[in-house]
Design a protein around this motif. Structure first.
Motif, PDB file in Angstrom:
ATOM      1  N   MET A 137     -15.910  74.010  61.020  1.00  0.00           N
ATOM      2  CA  MET A 137     -14.528  74.400  60.471  1.00  0.00           C
ATOM      3  C   MET A 137     -13.835  73.014  60.863  1.00  0.00           C
ATOM      4  O   MET A 137     -13.941  72.544  62.234  1.00  0.00           O
ATOM      5  N   ARG A 138     -13.063  72.364  60.188  1.00  0.00           N
ATOM      6  CA  ARG A 138     -12.174  71.062  60.507  1.00  0.00           C
ATOM      7  C   ARG A 138     -11.117  71.326  61.435  1.00  0.00           C
ATOM      8  O   ARG A 138     -10.314  72.450  61.096  1.00  0.00           O
ATOM      9  N   THR A 139     -10.821  70.737  62.405  1.00  0.00           N
ATOM     10  CA  THR A 139      -9.434  70.820  63.254  1.00  0.00           C
ATOM     11  C   THR A 139      -8.377  70.364  62.457  1.00  0.00           C
ATOM     12  O   THR A 139      -8.425  69.275  61.986  1.00  0.00           O
ATOM     13  N   ARG A 140      -7.296  71.412  62.495  1.00  0.00           N
ATOM     14  CA  ARG A 140      -6.072  70.777  61.857  1.00  0.00           C
ATOM     15  C   ARG A 140      -5.441  69.790  62.659  1.00  0.00           C
ATOM     16  O   ARG A 140      -5.335  69.696  64.041  1.00  0.00           O
ATOM     17  N   LEU A 141      -4.778  68.850  62.188  1.00  0.00           N
ATOM     18  CA  LEU A 141      -4.173  67.725  62.650  1.00  0.00           C
ATOM     19  C   LEU A 141      -2.967  68.225  63.829  1.00  0.00           C
ATOM     20  O   LEU A 141      -3.019  67.775  64.851  1.00  0.00           O
ATOM     21  N   ILE A 186      -3.083  71.157  65.371  1.00  0.00           N
ATOM     22  CA  ILE A 186      -3.644  71.571  66.347  1.00  0.00           C
ATOM     23  C   ILE A 186      -4.341  70.480  67.386  1.00  0.00           C
ATOM     24  O   ILE A 186      -4.015  70.656  68.652  1.00  0.00           O
ATOM     25  N   CYS A 187      -4.850  69.531  66.778  1.00  0.00           N
ATOM     26  CA  CYS A 187      -5.439  68.194  67.680  1.00  0.00           C
ATOM     27  C   CYS A 187      -4.237  67.624  68.493  1.00  0.00           C
ATOM     28  O   CYS A 187      -4.680  67.367  69.714  1.00  0.00           O
ATOM     29  N   ARG A 188      -3.097  67.384  67.957  1.00  0.00           N
ATOM     30  CA  ARG A 188      -1.939  66.875  68.403  1.00  0.00           C
ATOM     31  C   ARG A 188      -1.574  67.701  69.605  1.00  0.00           C
ATOM     32  O   ARG A 188      -1.112  67.163  70.851  1.00  0.00           O
ATOM     33  N   LYS A 189      -1.612  68.906  69.514  1.00  0.00           N
ATOM     34  CA  LYS A 189      -1.048  69.503  70.725  1.00  0.00           C
ATOM     35  C   LYS A 189      -1.919  69.945  71.836  1.00  0.00           C
ATOM     36  O   LYS A 189      -1.634  70.390  72.919  1.00  0.00           O
ATOM     37  N   LYS A 190      -3.259  69.880  71.474  1.00  0.00           N
ATOM     38  CA  LYS A 190      -4.367  70.118  72.618  1.00  0.00           C
ATOM     39  C   LYS A 190      -4.775  68.911  73.671  1.00  0.00           C
ATOM     40  O   LYS A 190      -4.433  67.670  73.294  1.00  0.00           O
ATOM     41  N   ARG A 235     -10.965  65.036  64.447  1.00  0.00           N
ATOM     42  CA  ARG A 235      -9.800  64.023  64.050  1.00  0.00           C
ATOM     43  C   ARG A 235      -9.771  62.994  64.870  1.00  0.00           C
ATOM     44  O   ARG A 235      -9.409  61.936  64.517  1.00  0.00           O
ATOM     45  N   CYS A 236      -9.689  63.178  66.253  1.00  0.00           N
ATOM     46  CA  CYS A 236      -9.436  62.125  67.359  1.00  0.00           C
ATOM     47  C   CYS A 236     -10.778  61.666  68.020  1.00  0.00           C
ATOM     48  O   CYS A 236     -10.703  60.805  68.774  1.00  0.00           O
TER      49      CYS A 236
END
Length: 58
Positions: free
Chosen positions: A1-5, A7-11, A38-39
């Motif tokens: 499953m791909r990480t939503r952008l 969500i990535c920004r918050k973690k 993503r990152c």
């Protein structure tokens, strides 16, 4: 499953898997590291389905 952008920004991001494992081992809940698509760094997740177990701490 791909990480939503969003969500990535918050973690919190970890530069290496070893850093993420170290943080997961000292956490009060069961966390697992994963490589973010993503990152291209590592995050922690509490989801365990399909994730490998952390090595035991002695």
């Amino acid at each position: 499953m791909r990480t939503r952008l969003a969500i990535c920004r918050k973690k919190k991001r970890f530069a290496s898997e070893a850093d993420a494992i170290e943080a997961a081992q000292v956490a009060t809940i069961d966390l697992r590291p994963y490589a973010c698509d993503r990152c291209f760094q590592y995050h922690l997740t509490s989801r365990t389905k399909g994730k490998r177990r952390l090595p035991d701490v002695d």
